[in-house]
Design an enzyme around this catalytic site. Structure first.
Site, PDB file in Angstrom:
ATOM      1  N   GLU A 164       0.848  -1.159  -0.031  1.00  0.00           N
ATOM      2  CA  GLU A 164      -0.041  -0.017   0.036  1.00  0.00           C
ATOM      3  C   GLU A 164       0.923   1.154   0.077  1.00  0.00           C
ATOM      4  O   GLU A 164       0.631   2.058   1.106  1.00  0.00           O
ATOM      5  CB  GLU A 164      -0.874   0.204   1.177  1.00  0.00           C
ATOM      6  CG  GLU A 164      -1.876  -1.139   1.277  1.00  0.00           C
ATOM      7  CD  GLU A 164      -2.929  -1.132   2.361  1.00  0.00           C
ATOM      8  OE1 GLU A 164      -2.862  -0.156   3.067  1.00  0.00           O
ATOM      9  OE2 GLU A 164      -3.912  -1.717   2.255  1.00  0.00           O
ATOM     10  N   GLU A 356      -5.194  -8.619   0.817  1.00  0.00           N
ATOM     11  CA  GLU A 356      -6.152  -8.405   2.113  1.00  0.00           C
ATOM     12  C   GLU A 356      -7.582  -8.161   1.895  1.00  0.00           C
ATOM     13  O   GLU A 356      -8.166  -7.189   0.763  1.00  0.00           O
ATOM     14  CB  GLU A 356      -5.624  -7.238   2.801  1.00  0.00           C
ATOM     15  CG  GLU A 356      -4.211  -7.169   3.551  1.00  0.00           C
ATOM     16  CD  GLU A 356      -3.837  -5.951   3.956  1.00  0.00           C
ATOM     17  OE1 GLU A 356      -4.678  -5.222   4.450  1.00  0.00           O
ATOM     18  OE2 GLU A 356      -2.317  -5.677   3.966  1.00  0.00           O
TER      19      GLU A 356
HETATM   20  C1  FCB Z   1      -4.424  -2.278   5.620  1.00  0.00           C
HETATM   21  C2  FCB Z   1      -3.326  -2.661   6.030  1.00  0.00           C
HETATM   22  C3  FCB Z   1      -3.095  -3.777   7.189  1.00  0.00           C
HETATM   23  C4  FCB Z   1      -4.414  -3.311   7.983  1.00  0.00           C
HETATM   24  C5  FCB Z   1      -5.637  -3.323   7.445  1.00  0.00           C
HETATM   25  C6  FCB Z   1      -6.919  -3.407   8.347  1.00  0.00           C
HETATM   26  O1  FCB Z   1      -4.669  -0.877   4.923  1.00  0.00           O
HETATM   27  O2  FCB Z   1      -2.335  -3.003   4.947  1.00  0.00           O
HETATM   28  O3  FCB Z   1      -1.735  -3.505   7.666  1.00  0.00           O
HETATM   29  O4  FCB Z   1      -4.014  -2.483   8.895  1.00  0.00           O
HETATM   30  O5  FCB Z   1      -5.453  -2.240   6.454  1.00  0.00           O
END
Ligand code: FCB
Length: 454
Positions: A164, A356
Site C-alpha cells: 500500500e 487483504e
Molecule cells: C490495511 C493494512 C493492514 C491493516 C488493514 C486493516 O490498510 O495494510 O496492515 O491495517 O488495512
C-alpha cells in the site's frame, strides 16, 4: 459456489509491526512506528507494538493455528529494522534467522510463504535522513531487498516489494495520520514516486536471487461510485479515482502518471507546474518493470460527491448509512468483484491476488469461550463469493488472503480494532478461533477437496 482453481492460494495475512512484538530482540533498530506511537495522541489507546501478539516468540503455535484452519498460503512481512537496524549498516543475522525459522515452519506445515518486504515499519534512521520523501531511501530499500532475497531466496518464491504505497505516502506524509506523521503534501508526492521507483528497481534484484521468482506489489484500491449522475459528482469520482487508484496503477502498468490527476494537484497547489520535480529521466521505465502479479487490498468502496460551492470540487468519500464495520467502512462485496474486473480490463496484470480483505468487529468470547462473530462470517462468505464471480468473468485471480489471522495492533487505532479470525486475549496471549475461522476452514476445504463439500 464453484470455479476456484485447484492451485488457488487460500491464505491469511499479517504484518511484522502489527503482530511480532520483541522490538528489542536481536539488535533490531527503531522503526518509524516505534517512534510515532510515542507521540501523544497518535495512537488512539496510547499503545504500541512492543508486545502485540508476541508472534516473534509464538510463531510455531501460530503456524499450527494456520494448519488447523487449512490455509495453504501465509502472507507476512519482514521487519526492515530487524535486518538493517539503521537501514544502512551491517546486516543483522539474528533477524534473518528468525525469518528462516518462520519460513521453515511454514514449509514443513505445507504452507506457502508470501513475503512482503515493506509493510510500513521502516528504520527510523532512514526517516531521519528524509524518509521516502528523499531519493536516497530508494538505494537503501534496494539494498534491503537484495539482502533479504539473497538470504531467503532458496525457500521463498513469492515476493512483494511494498504494501500500500498510497497509505505510506498519503497517510504518512500528507495527512500525518500514520508514521512518520508529516503533513507535507509536496513531500507526499515525492514519497509516492520514490516508493514506486524503489519497487521497480527491487524487482530485478529479487529475481536475481530467486529461481522462478514471482514478484509483485500490493496496492490498496477503492472502487469509486458517483453519488448521483450530476456532472459535479461525476467530476468528484474522476478526481478520487485519479488521486487514489490511477496515481499508482498508471505508473506501474503504463509508465506514466495520469495527466488529469497531475492537473488536479497543480490546482490544489501541491505542485507548482505539471512537470513533476522528483521524476528523473529513466525513472518511469524502471517503475513499469513488468511484474508477475498485482495484489489488491480491498475493504470497501467510496461514494464520491462534489462540493457544490467554492473552487475545487472536493471529494467526500462517504459511505451510505448501510451496514458498517467497526472502522465505519461499508460492507460492499460487489465492489471487490468490480475492482478486480476493472483492473483486469484496464491494466491486464498477468495475475491478481486479493492480498487483504477483512472486517473489524469487536466480538469477544462468550461464557463458553465461543466467539460468534456473525458479521465477519457474513463478510467473509460474501467476499469469497465476489471472488468467484470475478473468476467466472475471466479475471486471472490466483489467491485470496483474509486480513487477518490474528487480532493485532491496528495502527492509529492500537488494539481497539479487531480484524482477526482468531481472537487474541492480550493479557494472556491466548488465541481462540472465532466462528469466522471455522467457516473459512470449511470454505477452503469445500474448494480444495470437493469430497468434503457440505
Ligand atoms: C490495511 C493494512 C493492514 C491493516 C488493514 C486493516 O490498510 O495494510 O496492515 O491495517 O488495512
Amino acid at each position: 459456489m464453484s470455479g476456484f482453481p485447484k492451485d488457488f492460494a487460500w491464505g491469511t495475512a499479517t504484518s511484522s509491526y502489527q503482530v511480532e512484538g520483541a522490538l528489542d530482540v536481536g539488535g533490531r533498530g527503531e522503526s518509524i512506528w516505534d517512534r510515532f506511537a510515542r507521540v501523544p495522541g497518535a495512537v488512539a489507546d496510547g499503545s504500541d507494538g512492543r508486545v502485540a501478539c508476541d508472534h516473534f516468540h509464538r510463531f510455531a503455535d501460530d503456524v499450527a493455528l494456520m494448519r488447523q484452519i487449512g490455509v495453504n498460503t501465509y502472507r507476512f512481512s519482514i521487519a526492515w529494522p530487524r535486518i538493517l537496524a539503521d537501514g544502512r549498516g551491517e546486516v543483522l543475522h539474528a533477524g534473518l534467522d528468525f525469518y528462516r525459522r518462520l519460513v521453515d515452519a511454514l514449509l514443513s506445515a505445507g504452507i506457502r510463504p508470501f513475503v512482503t518486504l515493506n509493510h510500513w515499519d521502516m528504520p527510523q534512521a532512514l526517516e531521519d535522513e528524509g524518509g521516502w520523501a528523499s531519493r536516497r531511501t530508494v538505494d537503501a530499500f534496494v539494498r534491503y531487498a537484495d539482502v533479504v532475497s539473497r538470504a531467503l531466496g532458496d525457500r521463498v518464491r513469492d515476493w512483494t516489494t511494498h504494501n500500500e504505497p498510497w497509505c505510506m505516502a498519503h497517510l504518512g506524509y500528507e495527512t500525518g495520520e500514520h508514521a512518520p506523521g508529516r503533513k507535507e503534501p509536496a513531500a507526499a508526492l515525492a514519497a509516492a514516486h520514490h516508493l514506486l521507483l524503489a519497487h521497480g528497481r527491487a524487482v530485478p534484484v529479487i529475481r536475481a536471487h530467486v529461481r522462478d521468482a514471482h514478484v509483485g506489489l500490493v496496492l490498496n484500491l477503492v472502487p469509486g461510485y458517483a453519488a448521483s449522475g450530476s456532472d459535479i459528482d461525476r467530476e468528484a469520482l474522476r478526481r478520487f479515482d485519479g488521486f487514489f487508484n490511477r496515481w499508482y496503477l498508471d505508473p506501474i502498468f503504463f509508465g506514466r502518471y495520469p495527466d488529469d490527476a497531475i492537473a488536479d494537484r497543480v490546482q490544489q497547489g501541491h505542485l507548482s507546474s505539471t512537470t513533476l520535480p522528483f521524476v528523473v529521466d529513466g525513472d518511469m521505465a524502471e517503475i513499469a518493470t513488468p511484474i508477475d502479479w498485482l495484489g489488491i487490498n480491498y475493504y470497501s468502496r467510496a461514494i464520491c460527491r462534489g462540493a457544490d460551492e467554492g473552487n475545487a470540487p472536493r471529494v467526500i468519500a462517504e459511505p451510505l448509512p448501510a451496514q458498517k464495520t467497526d472502522m465505519g467502512w461499508e460492507v460492499f462485496p460487489d465492489g471487490l468483484a468490480a475492482i478486480l474486473e476493472r483492473v483486469h480490463a484496464d491494466y491486464a496484470p498477468r495475475a491478481l491476488y486479493v492480498t487483504e480483505n477483512g472486517a473489524a468487529y469487536a466480538t469477544e468470547p462468550d461464557h463458553q469461550g465461543r466467539v460468534a462473530d456473525v458479521e465477519r462470517v457474513h463478510y467473509v462468505r460474501t467476499h469469497v463469493e465476489a471472488c468467484a464471480q470475478a473468476l467466472a468473468r475471466g479475471v486471472p485471480l490466483r489467491g485470496y488472503f483474509l486480513w487477518s489471522l490474528l487480532d493485532n495492533f491496528e495502527w492509529q487505532w492500537g488494539y481497539l480494532r479487531r480484524f482477526g479470525i482468531v481472537h487474541v486475549d492480550y493479557a494472556t496471549q491466548k488465541r481462540t478461533l472465532k466462528d469466522s475461522a471455522r467457516v473459512y476452514r470449511d470454505l477452503i476445504a469445500a474448494h480444495t477437496n470437493p469430497r468434503s463439500a457440505r
